[in-house]
Design a protein around this motif. Structure first.
Motif, PDB file in Angstrom:
ATOM      1  N   LEU A 228       0.840  -1.187   0.000  1.00  0.00           N
ATOM      2  CA  LEU A 228       0.000   0.000   0.000  1.00  0.00           C
ATOM      3  C   LEU A 228       0.882   1.246   0.000  1.00  0.00           C
ATOM      4  CD1 LEU A 228      -2.517  -1.075   2.792  1.00  0.00           C
ATOM      5  CD2 LEU A 228      -2.641  -1.546   0.349  1.00  0.00           C
ATOM      6  N   VAL A 229       0.493   2.237  -0.784  1.00  0.00           N
ATOM      7  CA  VAL A 229       1.220   3.507  -0.833  1.00  0.00           C
ATOM      8  C   VAL A 229       0.222   4.645  -0.697  1.00  0.00           C
ATOM      9  CG1 VAL A 229       2.765   4.995  -2.161  1.00  0.00           C
ATOM     10  CG2 VAL A 229       2.942   2.514  -2.384  1.00  0.00           C
ATOM     11  N   VAL A 230       0.457   5.517   0.266  1.00  0.00           N
ATOM     12  CA  VAL A 230      -0.336   6.734   0.406  1.00  0.00           C
ATOM     13  C   VAL A 230       0.491   7.880  -0.177  1.00  0.00           C
ATOM     14  CG1 VAL A 230      -1.482   8.332   1.976  1.00  0.00           C
ATOM     15  CG2 VAL A 230      -1.490   5.867   2.466  1.00  0.00           C
ATOM     16  N   VAL A 231      -0.044   8.523  -1.221  1.00  0.00           N
ATOM     17  CA  VAL A 231       0.656   9.595  -1.920  1.00  0.00           C
ATOM     18  C   VAL A 231       0.097  10.930  -1.444  1.00  0.00           C
ATOM     19  CG1 VAL A 231       1.333  10.507  -4.161  1.00  0.00           C
ATOM     20  CG2 VAL A 231       0.821   8.064  -3.916  1.00  0.00           C
ATOM     21  N   HIS A 232       0.936  11.755  -0.807  1.00  0.00           N
ATOM     22  CA  HIS A 232       0.531  13.095  -0.388  1.00  0.00           C
ATOM     23  C   HIS A 232       0.775  14.047  -1.565  1.00  0.00           C
ATOM     24  CE1 HIS A 232       0.397  12.184   4.060  1.00  0.00           C
ATOM     25  NE2 HIS A 232       1.020  11.124   3.572  1.00  0.00           N
ATOM     26  N   ILE A 233      -0.250  14.758  -1.955  1.00  0.00           N
ATOM     27  CA  ILE A 233      -0.132  15.619  -3.139  1.00  0.00           C
ATOM     28  C   ILE A 233      -0.456  17.069  -2.780  1.00  0.00           C
ATOM     29  CG2 ILE A 233      -0.696  13.735  -4.699  1.00  0.00           C
ATOM     30  CD1 ILE A 233      -3.523  14.833  -4.917  1.00  0.00           C
ATOM     31  N   GLU A 234       0.013  17.973  -3.627  1.00  0.00           N
ATOM     32  CA  GLU A 234      -0.319  19.381  -3.459  1.00  0.00           C
ATOM     33  C   GLU A 234      -1.810  19.597  -3.703  1.00  0.00           C
ATOM     34  OE1 GLU A 234       2.088  21.370  -6.281  1.00  0.00           O
ATOM     35  OE2 GLU A 234       3.978  21.066  -5.191  1.00  0.00           O
ATOM     36  N   SER A 235      -2.368  20.562  -3.031  1.00  0.00           N
ATOM     37  CA  SER A 235      -3.790  20.837  -3.173  1.00  0.00           C
ATOM     38  C   SER A 235      -4.130  21.135  -4.633  1.00  0.00           C
ATOM     39  CB  SER A 235      -4.178  22.035  -2.298  1.00  0.00           C
ATOM     40  OG  SER A 235      -5.552  22.323  -2.430  1.00  0.00           O
ATOM     41  N   GLY A 236      -5.112  20.407  -5.160  1.00  0.00           N
ATOM     42  CA  GLY A 236      -5.557  20.618  -6.532  1.00  0.00           C
ATOM     43  C   GLY A 236      -4.720  19.922  -7.582  1.00  0.00           C
ATOM     44  N   ALA A 263       1.449  -8.161  -5.555  1.00  0.00           N
ATOM     45  CA  ALA A 263       2.719  -8.750  -5.148  1.00  0.00           C
ATOM     46  C   ALA A 263       3.781  -8.507  -6.209  1.00  0.00           C
ATOM     47  CB  ALA A 263       2.551 -10.250  -4.923  1.00  0.00           C
ATOM     48  N   MET A 264       4.952  -8.069  -5.752  1.00  0.00           N
ATOM     49  CA  MET A 264       6.086  -7.853  -6.664  1.00  0.00           C
ATOM     50  C   MET A 264       7.369  -7.890  -5.848  1.00  0.00           C
ATOM     51  SD  MET A 264       5.970  -3.711  -7.388  1.00  0.00           S
ATOM     52  CE  MET A 264       4.320  -3.717  -8.028  1.00  0.00           C
ATOM     53  N   ARG A 265       8.480  -8.120  -6.520  1.00  0.00           N
ATOM     54  CA  ARG A 265       9.760  -8.129  -5.841  1.00  0.00           C
ATOM     55  C   ARG A 265      10.080  -6.733  -5.324  1.00  0.00           C
ATOM     56  NH1 ARG A 265      11.185 -12.822  -4.140  1.00  0.00           N
ATOM     57  NH2 ARG A 265      13.278 -11.977  -3.853  1.00  0.00           N
ATOM     58  N   LEU A 266      10.934  -6.686  -4.310  1.00  0.00           N
ATOM     59  CA  LEU A 266      11.262  -5.414  -3.684  1.00  0.00           C
ATOM     60  C   LEU A 266      11.862  -4.427  -4.678  1.00  0.00           C
ATOM     61  CD1 LEU A 266      11.508  -3.714  -1.135  1.00  0.00           C
ATOM     62  CD2 LEU A 266      13.699  -4.828  -0.676  1.00  0.00           C
ATOM     63  N   ALA A 267      12.703  -4.920  -5.574  1.00  0.00           N
ATOM     64  CA  ALA A 267      13.339  -4.017  -6.545  1.00  0.00           C
ATOM     65  C   ALA A 267      12.307  -3.341  -7.428  1.00  0.00           C
ATOM     66  CB  ALA A 267      14.345  -4.793  -7.391  1.00  0.00           C
ATOM     67  N   ALA A 268      11.293  -4.107  -7.877  1.00  0.00           N
ATOM     68  CA  ALA A 268      10.256  -3.527  -8.727  1.00  0.00           C
ATOM     69  C   ALA A 268       9.428  -2.515  -7.957  1.00  0.00           C
ATOM     70  CB  ALA A 268       9.361  -4.638  -9.283  1.00  0.00           C
ATOM     71  N   PHE A 269       9.158  -2.807  -6.699  1.00  0.00           N
ATOM     72  CA  PHE A 269       8.381  -1.878  -5.891  1.00  0.00           C
ATOM     73  C   PHE A 269       9.172  -0.599  -5.650  1.00  0.00           C
ATOM     74  CE2 PHE A 269       6.973  -0.436  -1.602  1.00  0.00           C
ATOM     75  CZ  PHE A 269       5.708  -0.007  -1.975  1.00  0.00           C
ATOM     76  N   THR A 270      10.474  -0.730  -5.408  1.00  0.00           N
ATOM     77  CA  THR A 270      11.316   0.451  -5.223  1.00  0.00           C
ATOM     78  C   THR A 270      11.309   1.330  -6.467  1.00  0.00           C
ATOM     79  OG1 THR A 270      12.746  -0.778  -3.707  1.00  0.00           O
ATOM     80  CG2 THR A 270      13.649   1.231  -4.658  1.00  0.00           C
ATOM     81  N   ASP A 271      11.349   0.710  -7.655  1.00  0.00           N
ATOM     82  CA  ASP A 271      11.281   1.479  -8.903  1.00  0.00           C
ATOM     83  C   ASP A 271       9.952   2.216  -9.018  1.00  0.00           C
ATOM     84  OD1 ASP A 271      13.784   0.560  -9.576  1.00  0.00           O
ATOM     85  OD2 ASP A 271      13.055  -1.022 -10.910  1.00  0.00           O
ATOM     86  N   GLU A 275       9.278   6.287  -9.385  1.00  0.00           N
ATOM     87  CA  GLU A 275       8.451   6.904 -10.425  1.00  0.00           C
ATOM     88  C   GLU A 275       7.373   7.791  -9.801  1.00  0.00           C
ATOM     89  OE1 GLU A 275       6.998   4.211 -13.447  1.00  0.00           O
ATOM     90  OE2 GLU A 275       8.649   2.838 -13.056  1.00  0.00           O
ATOM     91  N   LEU A 276       6.778   7.313  -8.718  1.00  0.00           N
ATOM     92  CA  LEU A 276       5.762   8.112  -8.037  1.00  0.00           C
ATOM     93  C   LEU A 276       6.358   9.407  -7.494  1.00  0.00           C
ATOM     94  CD1 LEU A 276       3.516   5.687  -5.934  1.00  0.00           C
ATOM     95  CD2 LEU A 276       2.719   7.495  -7.478  1.00  0.00           C
ATOM     96  N   ALA A 277       7.501   9.298  -6.826  1.00  0.00           N
ATOM     97  CA  ALA A 277       8.117  10.462  -6.199  1.00  0.00           C
ATOM     98  C   ALA A 277       8.495  11.519  -7.222  1.00  0.00           C
ATOM     99  CB  ALA A 277       9.343  10.031  -5.399  1.00  0.00           C
ATOM    100  N   ALA A 278       8.756  11.100  -8.464  1.00  0.00           N
ATOM    101  CA  ALA A 278       9.179  12.038  -9.504  1.00  0.00           C
ATOM    102  C   ALA A 278       8.019  12.776 -10.160  1.00  0.00           C
ATOM    103  CB  ALA A 278       9.981  11.288 -10.563  1.00  0.00           C
ATOM    104  N   LEU A 279       6.785  12.366  -9.890  1.00  0.00           N
ATOM    105  CA  LEU A 279       5.632  13.009 -10.517  1.00  0.00           C
ATOM    106  C   LEU A 279       5.431  14.415  -9.985  1.00  0.00           C
ATOM    107  CD1 LEU A 279       3.042  10.062 -10.505  1.00  0.00           C
ATOM    108  CD2 LEU A 279       4.412  10.887 -12.436  1.00  0.00           C
ATOM    109  N   ASP A 280       5.028  15.328 -10.864  1.00  0.00           N
ATOM    110  CA  ASP A 280       4.728  16.699 -10.451  1.00  0.00           C
ATOM    111  C   ASP A 280       3.548  16.699  -9.489  1.00  0.00           C
ATOM    112  OD1 ASP A 280       6.719  17.731 -12.021  1.00  0.00           O
ATOM    113  OD2 ASP A 280       5.409  18.084 -13.760  1.00  0.00           O
TER     114      ASP A 280
END
Length: 314
Positions: A228-236, A263-271, A275-280
């Motif tokens: 599970l991943v909770v993504v905190h985003i800027e308002s709007g 389910a996925m290997r740790l390396a794939a989840f880290t990738d 990718e999520l962290a790099a999103l605007d």
């Protein structure tokens, strides 16, 4: 070490235990979980010697259990309470100490130790029938453990216990494992199972499957059922999630999006996290694996391949 090899137990046309194979190492706590009627209690009765298997082997250090381990070296807690009711607690413990072949000179010290350990001092003169369910459960556990068995099999050891006593019993089980005992438990309290179990095995319709993502010996970061991943985003902010690995959006709010990854290997989840962290618009990320409770519900709610014909017996 306790080992089951292809163990089968039938009641008429019902295969209550259908080719179960598993190992429990010395100094560990193995948890056998599953829905009612999965065959857990029947398995425990087979190990305890109350039932005889129709096929397969139950071994202790590679020898037949019944010849390798005396009854005095085993401790079995059945799910059902079976205490004599019209007797004082200390008298009952003394009676069982003699049945367990504890040396008569050692019995007073053994009783004091377990009465103190289970916080039963104020109840030692009480009749068993006057005790609460929780205190009766603690008396049964003391009877099961007082003779320092090498093999301990506990069917629902936390039944009837309040949270403080659940913690107490958890501590005692961990102490017993640390002293070298081989312990097999069944329980429906998944949080407690997660806390104490070295390995976790799911049983359904008489058959078993390992849950390697759970238990202290499992590779907890490897192949869990989901993440599970909770993504905190800027308002709007509006995120473009189409380029991510397969996922499901399970919750959205003004400033948070919850994603579920299979389910996925740790390396794939880290990738995927990178990718999520790099999103605007992404401010922060929180991630976790699901609890054993959630994994259990998902497992028993879906059709497990090879789970048998659905017939069950407790």
């Amino acid at each position: 070490m306790l080992e089951l090899k292809g163990v089968v137990k039938c009641y008429g046309d019902i295969r209550a235990v259908d080719g179960v194979s598993m190992k429990v190492e010395a100094g560990t706590i193995a948890a056998l979980i599953g829905p009612n009627g999965a065959g857990k209690s029947t398995t425990f009765r087979l190990i305890s010697g109350l039932l005889h298997a129709d096929d397969g082997q139950i071994l202790w250090c590679r020898q037949r259990l019944e010849s390798a381990l005396t009854r005095e070296q085993r401790g079995f807690l059945p799910e059902e309470r079976g205490l004599y009711q019209a007797i004082e607690v200390e008298q009952l413990l003394r009676y069982w100490a003699r049945l367990r072949n504890i040396d008569s000179s050692a019995i007073p010290a053994v009783l004091e130790d377990w009465i103190s350990r289970f916080e039963l001092d104020s109840k030692r003169r009480a009749l068993v029938r006057t005790l609460s369910k929780g205190n009766q459960q603690k008396v049964q556990l003391a009877i099961c453990l007082m003779h320092s068995p090498k093999l301990i099999v506990l069917d629902e050891p936390f039944s009837g216990l309040d949270p403080l006593n659940q913690d107490l019993v958890s501590e005692i089980l961990l102490e017993q494992a640390a002293s070298g005992a081989t312990i097999l438990i069944s329980a429906h309290q998944m949080a407690l199972v997660e806390r104490v179990a070295t390995t976790v095995t799911l049983m359904r319709a008489g058959r078993t499957m390992a849950m390697p993502a759970f238990g202290k010996s499992g590779e907890r970061e490897a192949d869990s059922l989901q993440r599970l991943v909770v993504v905190h985003i800027e308002s709007g902010a509006r995120l473009l999630l189409t380029d991510l690995p397969p996922h499901q959006v399970t919750h959205t709010a003004d400033d948070k999006i919850t994603l579920t990854f299979p389910a996925m290997r740790l390396a794939a989840f880290t990738d995927a996290l990178a990718e999520l962290a790099a999103l605007d618009g992404v401010v922060d990320l929180e991630f976790s694996r699901p609890s054993l409770h959630r994994a259990y519900v998902e497992s028993v709610s879906t059709n497990i391949t090879g789970a048998g014909n659905g017939s069950s017996y407790t």
